[in-house]
Design an enzyme around this catalytic site. Structure first.
Site, PDB file in Angstrom:
ATOM      1  N   HIS A   1       0.833  -1.204   0.000  1.00  0.00           N
ATOM      2  CA  HIS A   1       0.000   0.000   0.000  1.00  0.00           C
ATOM      3  C   HIS A   1       0.870   1.257   0.000  1.00  0.00           C
ATOM      4  O   HIS A   1       2.053   1.225   0.339  1.00  0.00           O
ATOM      5  CB  HIS A   1      -0.927   0.025   1.220  1.00  0.00           C
ATOM      6  CG  HIS A   1      -0.209   0.096   2.537  1.00  0.00           C
ATOM      7  ND1 HIS A   1       0.417  -0.987   3.103  1.00  0.00           N
ATOM      8  CD2 HIS A   1      -0.006   1.138   3.403  1.00  0.00           C
ATOM      9  CE1 HIS A   1       0.960  -0.637   4.260  1.00  0.00           C
ATOM     10  NE2 HIS A   1       0.723   0.647   4.456  1.00  0.00           N
TER      11      HIS A   1
ATOM     12  N   HIS B   1       4.749  -0.044   0.304  1.00  0.00           N
ATOM     13  CA  HIS B   1       5.455  -0.799   1.329  1.00  0.00           C
ATOM     14  C   HIS B   1       4.535  -1.838   1.951  1.00  0.00           C
ATOM     15  O   HIS B   1       3.306  -1.760   1.839  1.00  0.00           O
ATOM     16  CB  HIS B   1       6.047   0.126   2.397  1.00  0.00           C
ATOM     17  CG  HIS B   1       5.048   0.969   3.120  1.00  0.00           C
ATOM     18  ND1 HIS B   1       4.490   2.098   2.571  1.00  0.00           N
ATOM     19  CD2 HIS B   1       4.499   0.841   4.357  1.00  0.00           C
ATOM     20  CE1 HIS B   1       3.649   2.644   3.438  1.00  0.00           C
ATOM     21  NE2 HIS B   1       3.627   1.895   4.518  1.00  0.00           N
TER      22      HIS B   1
ATOM     23  N   ASP C   1       0.545   5.176   1.741  1.00  0.00           N
ATOM     24  CA  ASP C   1      -0.157   5.738   2.894  1.00  0.00           C
ATOM     25  C   ASP C   1      -1.168   6.808   2.484  1.00  0.00           C
ATOM     26  O   ASP C   1      -0.942   7.582   1.550  1.00  0.00           O
ATOM     27  CB  ASP C   1       0.843   6.349   3.872  1.00  0.00           C
ATOM     28  CG  ASP C   1       1.653   5.291   4.600  1.00  0.00           C
ATOM     29  OD1 ASP C   1       1.140   4.179   4.801  1.00  0.00           O
ATOM     30  OD2 ASP C   1       2.803   5.589   4.967  1.00  0.00           O
TER      31      ASP C   1
ATOM     32  N   ARG D   1       5.498   6.837  13.846  1.00  0.00           N
ATOM     33  CA  ARG D   1       5.558   7.406  12.497  1.00  0.00           C
ATOM     34  C   ARG D   1       5.173   8.873  12.513  1.00  0.00           C
ATOM     35  O   ARG D   1       4.161   9.251  13.124  1.00  0.00           O
ATOM     36  CB  ARG D   1       4.604   6.634  11.568  1.00  0.00           C
ATOM     37  CG  ARG D   1       4.767   6.982  10.108  1.00  0.00           C
ATOM     38  CD  ARG D   1       3.800   6.163   9.260  1.00  0.00           C
ATOM     39  NE  ARG D   1       2.536   6.861   9.040  1.00  0.00           N
ATOM     40  CZ  ARG D   1       1.456   6.287   8.521  1.00  0.00           C
ATOM     41  NH1 ARG D   1       1.476   5.015   8.191  1.00  0.00           N
ATOM     42  NH2 ARG D   1       0.366   6.998   8.337  1.00  0.00           N
TER      43      ARG D   1
END
Length: 289
Positions: free
Chosen positions: A112, A261, A114, A276
């Site tokens: 995917h 990723h 983000d 993150r």
């Protein structure tokens, strides 16, 4: 929107005196001998940005950053965004904590990009490992520009004129315990080109992903499903990937405009805790020849 380079010479990008060690010919590099929390880190930002554009994802080891330092480093690359999964009462809302263990199996184990459900999806994310399992929990990255280049010319031409819909509810309705229509009140489904042009390099990349893309407009449902499955599988090609093995204090910084990723969830029931910080991007577009 940044001015797009008419020609993009990847090898000409100046990474200065950085100790850059490429991981594969296709994507990824580790950068050694730098402290991202140093008071003079601003001096290295142009070289780090060049490395990001050159390799798609860059990695750093032994980074003992506080959350404030993590945020400060990310701010050098643009405005930061707050993810709707971030608890509202935490002191640093820019930090998304992703923690899995005996009671929570990892759910990020599909290819995917983000937040493609945003009108302006992220430029990139900076992920810091706080706690890792004894073994497993690697993250894989795929170069979706090379995935596009490996399509036949006819398929490239066909996909260039298509638009796909991206929907936050496909993933986060269940995770956040909300009805899709409630999420759509704040985050309505978004339309993005199936092939996007990178705003800095001018390169083209496949921009649909299994997590958030619901369908391609103008195609019959069966046609849309077939084409999306075909494009999703382009990320599976090991010749356009790299794989990163985490250590405590490791950082991955990826260009969300050209990478997909996958976080391997093979470590259950061990714990894996990541933090993150995400840099806001601009609206995807396709620039014809």
């Amino acid at each position: 929107m940044a001015t797009i380079a008419k020609t993009f010479d990847r090898e000409a990008l100046d990474t200065g005196s950085l100790d850059v060690r490429p991981m594969t010919p296709a994507i990824g590099a580790e950068i050694h001998g730098i402290d991202l929390g140093a008071s003079n880190i601003a001096d290295s930002i142009p070289a780090i940005r060049s490395a990001l554009l050159k390799y798609g994802v860059i990695f750093f080891r032994e980074q003992d950053l506080t959350q404030d330092q993590h945020i400060a480093f990310a701010r050098h690359f643009g405005e930061l965004e707050i993810h709707p999964a971030t608890p509202k009462d935490q002191p640093n809302p820019e930090v998304l904590r992703i923690a899995h263990g005996p009671k929570s199996r990892g759910q990020e184990n599909n290819w995917h990009s983000d937040v493609t459900w945003r009108e302006c999806p992220s430029l990139g994310s900076i992920l810091l490992a706080r706690e890792i399992p004894p073994v497993g929990g690697d993250t894989l990255f795929a170069n979706m520009h090379l995935a596009y280049e490996r399509l036949s010319p006819k398929m490239q031409e066909f996909c260039q004129g298509l638009t796909a819909v991206h929907d936050i509810a496909r993933v986060f309705a269940k995770r956040l315990g909300k009805a899709p229509e409630d999420l759509h009140d704040k985050y309505p489904p978004m339309r993005h080109p199936v092939i996007r042009t990178h705003p800095e390099t001018g390169e083209r990349a496949i921009y649909v992903n299994n997590g958030f893309t619901s369908h391609i407009e103008g195609l019959a449902p069966e046609e849309s499903r077939w084409l999306l499955d075909h494009l999703y599988k382009t990320a599976w090609d090991v010749e356009i990937q790299c794989r990163f093995r985490w250590q405590p204090g490791s950082i991955a910084f990826w260009d969300n405009r050209v990478c997909q990723h996958l976080a391997v969830s093979d470590y259950f029931p061990a714990r894996r805790v990541m933090e993150r910080v995400t840099i806001a991007g601009d609206k995807p577009f396709f620039k014809p020849d």
